[in-house]
Write a protein that holds these residues in place. Sequence first.
Motif, mmCIF file in Angstrom:
data_model
loop_
_atom_site.group_PDB
_atom_site.id
_atom_site.type_symbol
_atom_site.label_atom_id
_atom_site.label_comp_id
_atom_site.label_asym_id
_atom_site.label_seq_id
_atom_site.Cartn_x
_atom_site.Cartn_y
_atom_site.Cartn_z
ATOM 1 N N VAL A 220 0.819 -1.224 0.000
ATOM 2 C CA VAL A 220 0.000 0.000 0.000
ATOM 3 C C VAL A 220 0.846 1.265 0.000
ATOM 4 O O VAL A 220 0.318 2.375 -0.001
ATOM 5 C CB VAL A 220 -0.946 0.028 1.221
ATOM 6 C CG1 VAL A 220 -1.896 -1.157 1.177
ATOM 7 C CG2 VAL A 220 -0.172 0.060 2.527
ATOM 8 N N ASP A 221 2.163 1.119 0.023
ATOM 9 C CA ASP A 221 3.090 2.238 -0.030
ATOM 10 C C ASP A 221 2.755 3.285 1.035
ATOM 11 O O ASP A 221 2.752 2.977 2.213
ATOM 12 C CB ASP A 221 3.117 2.841 -1.429
ATOM 13 C CG ASP A 221 4.434 3.555 -1.713
ATOM 14 O OD1 ASP A 221 5.375 3.409 -0.916
ATOM 15 O OD2 ASP A 221 4.528 4.248 -2.736
ATOM 16 N N ASN A 222 2.404 4.523 0.625
ATOM 17 C CA ASN A 222 2.202 5.611 1.593
ATOM 18 C C ASN A 222 0.736 5.962 1.818
ATOM 19 O O ASN A 222 0.436 7.049 2.304
ATOM 20 C CB ASN A 222 2.965 6.857 1.139
ATOM 21 C CG ASN A 222 4.458 6.657 1.137
ATOM 22 O OD1 ASN A 222 5.008 6.065 2.063
ATOM 23 N ND2 ASN A 222 5.123 7.118 0.085
ATOM 24 N N SER A 223 -0.159 5.069 1.476
ATOM 25 C CA SER A 223 -1.583 5.330 1.677
ATOM 26 C C SER A 223 -1.915 5.293 3.171
ATOM 27 O O SER A 223 -1.970 4.230 3.778
ATOM 28 C CB SER A 223 -2.427 4.283 0.943
ATOM 29 O OG SER A 223 -3.790 4.407 1.292
ATOM 30 N N GLU A 224 -2.121 6.455 3.773
ATOM 31 C CA GLU A 224 -2.351 6.529 5.214
ATOM 32 C C GLU A 224 -3.607 5.775 5.671
ATOM 33 O O GLU A 224 -3.570 5.074 6.685
ATOM 34 C CB GLU A 224 -2.397 7.981 5.678
ATOM 35 C CG GLU A 224 -1.033 8.645 5.727
ATOM 36 C CD GLU A 224 -0.042 7.885 6.593
ATOM 37 O OE1 GLU A 224 -0.446 7.388 7.672
ATOM 38 O OE2 GLU A 224 1.124 7.767 6.194
ATOM 39 N N PRO A 225 -4.751 5.926 4.988
ATOM 40 C CA PRO A 225 -5.941 5.173 5.426
ATOM 41 C C PRO A 225 -5.701 3.665 5.425
ATOM 42 O O PRO A 225 -6.102 2.967 6.364
ATOM 43 C CB PRO A 225 -7.007 5.566 4.396
ATOM 44 C CG PRO A 225 -6.566 6.907 3.899
ATOM 45 C CD PRO A 225 -5.064 6.824 3.855
ATOM 46 N N GLU A 226 -5.038 3.160 4.380
ATOM 47 C CA GLU A 226 -4.776 1.727 4.303
ATOM 48 C C GLU A 226 -3.741 1.299 5.348
ATOM 49 O O GLU A 226 -3.859 0.232 5.953
ATOM 50 C CB GLU A 226 -4.298 1.357 2.899
ATOM 51 C CG GLU A 226 -5.378 1.455 1.842
ATOM 52 C CD GLU A 226 -4.867 1.125 0.455
ATOM 53 O OE1 GLU A 226 -5.300 0.088 -0.080
ATOM 54 O OE2 GLU A 226 -4.048 1.871 -0.088
ATOM 55 N N ARG A 227 -2.743 2.122 5.563
ATOM 56 C CA ARG A 227 -1.724 1.803 6.564
ATOM 57 C C ARG A 227 -2.321 1.762 7.973
ATOM 58 O O ARG A 227 -1.931 0.941 8.804
ATOM 59 C CB ARG A 227 -0.579 2.825 6.492
ATOM 60 C CG ARG A 227 0.307 2.648 5.276
ATOM 61 C CD ARG A 227 1.172 3.876 5.059
ATOM 62 N NE ARG A 227 2.106 4.069 6.144
ATOM 63 C CZ ARG A 227 3.358 3.609 6.142
ATOM 64 N NH1 ARG A 227 3.821 2.919 5.102
ATOM 65 N NH2 ARG A 227 4.164 3.832 7.160
ATOM 66 N N GLU A 228 -3.278 2.647 8.237
ATOM 67 C CA GLU A 228 -3.921 2.647 9.546
ATOM 68 C C GLU A 228 -4.679 1.351 9.781
ATOM 69 O O GLU A 228 -4.642 0.779 10.879
ATOM 70 C CB GLU A 228 -4.871 3.834 9.657
ATOM 71 C CG GLU A 228 -5.539 3.952 11.015
ATOM 72 C CD GLU A 228 -6.431 5.173 11.138
ATOM 73 O OE1 GLU A 228 -7.130 5.284 12.166
ATOM 74 O OE2 GLU A 228 -6.430 6.005 10.209
ATOM 75 N N ILE A 229 -5.362 0.879 8.747
ATOM 76 C CA ILE A 229 -6.098 -0.380 8.866
ATOM 77 C C ILE A 229 -5.131 -1.551 9.067
ATOM 78 O O ILE A 229 -5.365 -2.445 9.887
ATOM 79 C CB ILE A 229 -6.972 -0.613 7.621
ATOM 80 C CG1 ILE A 229 -8.092 0.432 7.570
ATOM 81 C CG2 ILE A 229 -7.575 -2.022 7.640
ATOM 82 C CD1 ILE A 229 -8.899 0.401 6.298
ATOM 83 N N LEU A 230 -4.015 -1.534 8.337
ATOM 84 C CA LEU A 230 -3.029 -2.605 8.479
ATOM 85 C C LEU A 230 -2.390 -2.598 9.866
ATOM 86 O O LEU A 230 -2.023 -3.663 10.392
ATOM 87 C CB LEU A 230 -1.962 -2.488 7.394
ATOM 88 C CG LEU A 230 -2.439 -2.759 5.963
ATOM 89 C CD1 LEU A 230 -1.312 -2.514 4.966
ATOM 90 C CD2 LEU A 230 -2.978 -4.182 5.824
ATOM 91 N N SER A 231 -2.260 -1.420 10.448
ATOM 92 C CA SER A 231 -1.758 -1.339 11.830
ATOM 93 C C SER A 231 -2.692 -2.088 12.768
ATOM 94 O O SER A 231 -2.242 -2.775 13.693
ATOM 95 C CB SER A 231 -1.639 0.122 12.275
ATOM 96 O OG SER A 231 -0.614 0.783 11.581
ATOM 97 N N LYS A 232 -3.989 -1.978 12.518
ATOM 98 C CA LYS A 232 -4.971 -2.684 13.340
ATOM 99 C C LYS A 232 -4.880 -4.194 13.112
ATOM 100 O O LYS A 232 -5.062 -4.976 14.051
ATOM 101 C CB LYS A 232 -6.373 -2.173 13.036
ATOM 102 C CG LYS A 232 -6.600 -0.725 13.465
ATOM 103 C CD LYS A 232 -8.007 -0.263 13.125
ATOM 104 C CE LYS A 232 -8.221 1.191 13.553
ATOM 105 N NZ LYS A 232 -9.564 1.693 13.184
#
Length: 309
Positions: free
Chosen positions: A61-73
């Motif tokens: 997802v590279d630098n996509s913040e919304p997607e990165r936030e979900i992946l953090s979860k």
Amino acid sequence: MDKEYNRRDILKLSGLAGLGLVLTPMFSSFNIKDKVLLRKIPSSNQLLPVIGLGTWQTFDVDNSEPEREILSKVLFEMNKLGGQVIDTSPMYGSSERVVGSLTHNQDFEDNLFYATKVWTSGKESGINQMETSFKLMQREKMDLMQIHNLVDYKTHIKTLRDWKEKGKIKYWGITHYTDSSHPELEKVIQSEKPDFVQFNYSILSRNSEKSLFETIRKYNTATLINRPFETGNLFRATKGKEIPIWAKDYGINSWGQYFLKFILSNELVTCVIPGTSKPHHMIDNMMAGYGKMPDAKTRELMYNYIKNL
């Protein structure tokens, strides 16, 4: 990993309490005293939780913040329910970088078991690629370095053995994802004795049961299982179909758990690494690592039920 959770705990930690009515079937058999199943890595006797996380496509997802936030979860849920193994590769786009940035400086950073791969030809090219993986994943030591799809494995094995001896990596292994690769995986296991082998195995893709698992048993090799859902084909085949009542006796409350528990009921499976980018799917996957596992008779019952749908 030693913590025990009830359903309310899990919903609270996952931020999904408001979806309780929707998620109730997922946790209906979850016992507060349950702990995730652990299995030994034969070469060291280190224990690993039997459910992990693959990152092919899902973490690119590279630098996509919304997607990165979900992946953090997703990572948060895996850790809270006792999962450790996260498997990636230079082949998976930005996945290594995303794994590194999302786990670095987290409370659970050092709880995880980091696995990646070398996917190139030539000694120096391999060393450069693996050094890059260390930097992207922000690791000084890698738990597991694997030779992706056996690419130039004779060259890379020499480097990996040297790195293991020096403590740069803890384990080394080989991987593939096709039935046709199984004979070659067996030959490498027999001749080179890797710590790990990663390959495809599912309820309807059982070629590895012909002889690969016997070789694994003979040479005491740990296993990571990829493609447990056959890239979604198993879910498409069971869409709208009811899980058999007798499956509830094994704590199976979703098709994902059905497919994963079938795999885990094979005692030679060390860890299964389904990929996901959705926290509730991560939780559902982790539930397959809890409770009673099917016996040999039930395994065949599970297989025949799916085969005849």
